[in-house]
Motif scaffolding. Structure first.
Motif, PDB file in Angstrom:
ATOM      1  N   UNK A 149     -22.417 -26.541  41.056  1.00 20.90           N
ATOM      2  CA  UNK A 149     -23.324 -25.509  41.009  1.00 20.90           C
ATOM      3  C   UNK A 149     -23.977 -25.512  42.133  1.00 20.90           C
ATOM      4  N   UNK A 150     -24.910 -24.482  42.753  1.00 22.97           N
ATOM      5  CA  UNK A 150     -25.802 -24.577  43.783  1.00 22.97           C
ATOM      6  C   UNK A 150     -26.747 -25.587  43.679  1.00 22.97           C
ATOM      7  N   UNK A 151     -27.207 -26.181  44.771  1.00 16.52           N
ATOM      8  CA  UNK A 151     -28.100 -27.476  44.701  1.00 16.52           C
ATOM      9  C   UNK A 151     -29.415 -27.040  44.072  1.00 16.52           C
ATOM     10  N   UNK A 152     -29.990 -25.817  43.909  1.00 12.51           N
ATOM     11  CA  UNK A 152     -30.989 -25.355  43.437  1.00 12.51           C
ATOM     12  C   UNK A 152     -30.829 -24.456  42.330  1.00 12.51           C
ATOM     13  N   UNK A 153     -29.700 -24.867  41.784  1.00 15.40           N
ATOM     14  CA  UNK A 153     -29.216 -24.208  40.298  1.00 15.40           C
ATOM     15  C   UNK A 153     -29.333 -22.563  40.378  1.00 15.40           C
ATOM     16  N   UNK A 154     -29.518 -21.966  41.497  1.00 20.93           N
ATOM     17  CA  UNK A 154     -29.550 -20.454  41.390  1.00 20.93           C
ATOM     18  C   UNK A 154     -28.009 -19.992  41.071  1.00 20.93           C
ATOM     19  N   UNK A 155     -27.707 -18.746  40.296  1.00 24.69           N
ATOM     20  CA  UNK A 155     -26.372 -18.349  40.240  1.00 24.69           C
ATOM     21  C   UNK A 155     -25.768 -17.531  41.540  1.00 24.69           C
ATOM     22  N   UNK A 156     -24.503 -17.780  41.807  1.00 25.53           N
ATOM     23  CA  UNK A 156     -23.982 -17.172  42.830  1.00 25.53           C
ATOM     24  C   UNK A 156     -22.502 -16.814  42.712  1.00 25.53           C
ATOM     25  N   UNK A 157     -22.399 -15.758  43.512  1.00 22.34           N
ATOM     26  CA  UNK A 157     -20.837 -15.301  43.604  1.00 22.34           C
ATOM     27  C   UNK A 157     -19.885 -16.247  43.795  1.00 22.34           C
ATOM     28  N   UNK A 158     -20.365 -17.164  44.764  1.00 22.45           N
ATOM     29  CA  UNK A 158     -19.298 -17.932  45.425  1.00 22.45           C
ATOM     30  C   UNK A 158     -18.823 -19.129  44.159  1.00 22.45           C
ATOM     31  N   UNK A 159     -20.022 -19.680  43.407  1.00 22.99           N
ATOM     32  CA  UNK A 159     -19.309 -20.502  42.454  1.00 22.99           C
ATOM     33  C   UNK A 159     -19.002 -20.143  41.232  1.00 22.99           C
ATOM     34  N   UNK A 160     -18.998 -18.607  40.820  1.00 26.60           N
ATOM     35  CA  UNK A 160     -18.346 -18.014  39.976  1.00 26.60           C
ATOM     36  C   UNK A 160     -17.078 -17.765  40.515  1.00 26.60           C
ATOM     37  N   UNK A 161     -16.739 -17.455  41.581  1.00 34.74           N
ATOM     38  CA  UNK A 161     -15.446 -17.425  42.010  1.00 34.74           C
ATOM     39  C   UNK A 161     -14.704 -18.859  41.898  1.00 34.74           C
ATOM     40  N   UNK A 162     -15.412 -19.711  42.240  1.00 38.18           N
ATOM     41  CA  UNK A 162     -14.583 -21.120  42.250  1.00 38.18           C
ATOM     42  C   UNK A 162     -14.158 -21.526  40.650  1.00 38.18           C
ATOM     43  N   UNK A 163     -15.205 -21.049  39.829  1.00 40.09           N
ATOM     44  CA  UNK A 163     -14.943 -21.383  38.609  1.00 40.09           C
ATOM     45  C   UNK A 163     -13.786 -20.566  37.945  1.00 40.09           C
ATOM     46  N   UNK A 164     -13.840 -19.283  38.504  1.00 37.52           N
ATOM     47  CA  UNK A 164     -12.505 -18.296  37.959  1.00 37.52           C
ATOM     48  C   UNK A 164     -11.394 -19.084  38.352  1.00 37.52           C
ATOM     49  N   UNK A 165     -11.108 -19.655  39.605  1.00 33.73           N
ATOM     50  CA  UNK A 165     -10.018 -20.416  39.945  1.00 33.73           C
ATOM     51  C   UNK A 165      -9.519 -21.613  38.986  1.00 33.73           C
ATOM     52  N   UNK A 166     -10.690 -22.308  38.652  1.00 33.28           N
ATOM     53  CA  UNK A 166     -10.303 -23.526  37.665  1.00 33.28           C
ATOM     54  C   UNK A 166     -10.128 -23.276  36.321  1.00 33.28           C
ATOM     55  N   UNK A 167     -10.786 -21.739  35.898  1.00 35.50           N
ATOM     56  CA  UNK A 167     -10.321 -21.640  34.493  1.00 35.50           C
ATOM     57  C   UNK A 167      -8.748 -21.008  34.390  1.00 35.50           C
ATOM     58  N   UNK A 168      -8.275 -20.908  35.427  1.00 36.62           N
ATOM     59  CA  UNK A 168      -6.724 -20.595  35.438  1.00 36.62           C
ATOM     60  C   UNK A 168      -5.779 -21.747  35.433  1.00 36.62           C
ATOM     61  N   UNK A 169      -6.560 -22.914  35.875  1.00 37.38           N
ATOM     62  CA  UNK A 169      -6.008 -24.324  35.707  1.00 37.38           C
ATOM     63  C   UNK A 169      -5.605 -24.935  34.678  1.00 37.38           C
ATOM     64  N   UNK A 170      -4.334 -25.475  34.322  1.00 35.98           N
ATOM     65  CA  UNK A 170      -4.109 -26.296  33.203  1.00 35.98           C
ATOM     66  C   UNK A 170      -4.551 -27.563  33.523  1.00 35.98           C
TER      67      UNK A 170
END
Length: 314
Positions: A149-170
């Motif tokens: 996550x972001x160091x100050x815990x704010x939501x961001x498009x870049x972390x959401x994009x990274x999570x989308x990638x990992x969500x497709x990983x077995x």
């Protein structure tokens, strides 16, 4: 996304292989026999979540040849983070993410000190894995997870994009926690206690958790870390220590930490970034940590010898 894995041992090798298996563009930074094996034969992962055999992978020992990338996963040992940060400078552009997956709680601070705050995320992972042989990773325990996550815990498009990638990983569970510091310190809580007890007993966790004497030491180490975390403003739940002990009790009986394995092999370890960090961080907020101080002092001579820094006997 274009990933670079800085440190291709158990952690970096596993998560990098899973990303490559899912079709992401992955380059491994490695050296020596491990690099030679990956260049010649690819990378193999023997895993309780299903094996991976990558017949061909991108691998180099020179990050400067790669140009800017989307994400650098830093999976070196904790004491190597500053050196790693310097070497990955050429990879970091205005949109690059730098994700540390070290065991301690200070890696992101070090990365930000070298690279600036902008690219650096807070991160952690859970896995029991190691490099079994050049070009071969063994994943033997723990359902692999990654949290960031972001160091100050704010939501961001870049972390959401990274999570989308990992969500497709077995074989990988990804999460953006509500409070990344709580998640990070929660992992540090159990791994530091497990590392300390394993390193001084030289026994797997299945032994030390069942003997009343060593179980009491584990409990004491957990309680000290809990107090240090709270002293640093970490919003731990009231049952943080109990949860950590439950996790330790659920580990495979033969489990050992990477720090313990390094110490038993006479190699440099993460002592300074784990038990040593508890002592140092506790002192900075006035929290006494006598058990960790004893563990640190008992292991320090061997650590210094492994680094070639042991003073001559007087």
């Amino acid at each position: 996304m274009r990933f670079v894995i800085m440190g291709s041992g158990g952690v970096g090798g596993y998560f990098g292989a899973r990303l490559a298996e899912a079709g992401e563009d992955v380059t491994f930074i490695a050296r020596g026999e491990h690099l030679a094996a990956m260049r010649e034969r690819g990378l193999r992962v023997s895993s309780i979540k299903g094996d991976v055999a990558l017949g061909k992978v991108k691998a180099t020992d020179d990050p400067a040849t790669l140009g800017e990338v989307d994400c650098v996963i830093v999976a070196v040992k904790a004491w190597q983070v500053r050196e790693a940060a310097e070497s990955i400078r050429p990879l970091v552009g205005p949109d690059t993410l730098v994700l540390p997956l070290e065991n301690g709680v200070e890696a992101a601070d070090i990365l930000a000190d070298v690279l600036g705050e902008a690219p650096v995320l807070e991160g952690l992972c859970g896995i029991l894995a190691w490099r079994e042989a050049p070009g071969h990773i063994r994943h033997a325990g723990v359902d692999p997870f990654i949290r960031f996550g972001e160091r100050d815990n704010h939501s961001s498009a870049r972390t959401a994009r990274l999570k989308d990638v990992f969500d497709r990983v077995h074989g990988v569970s990804a999460e953006i926690p509500d409070d990344i510091r709580v998640a990070q310190w929660s992992k540090f809580l159990f791994i530091c206690a497990m590392s300390g007890i394993g390193s001084i007993t030289r026994a797997p966790i299945g032994v030390s958790r069942q003997l009343p004497e060593t179980r009491a030491l584990i409990q004491a180490m957990l309680e000290e870390i809990d107090q240090v975390a709270r002293g640093h403003g970490v919003a731990f739940p009231a049952d943080a220590v109990a949860r950590a002990m439950q996790f330790i009790d659920a580990m495979p009986a033969e489990s050992t930490s990477s720090m313990q394995r390094n110490i038993m092999a006479g190699e440099p370890s993460e002592l300074e970034s784990q038990n040593g960090a508890v002592v140092r961080l506790g002192r900075s907020v006035g929290v006494a940590t006598p058990v960790h101080a004893l563990v640190y002092a008992a292991l320090l001579p061997q650590e210094l010898a492994a680094r070639g820094e042991l003073p001559a006997a007087g």
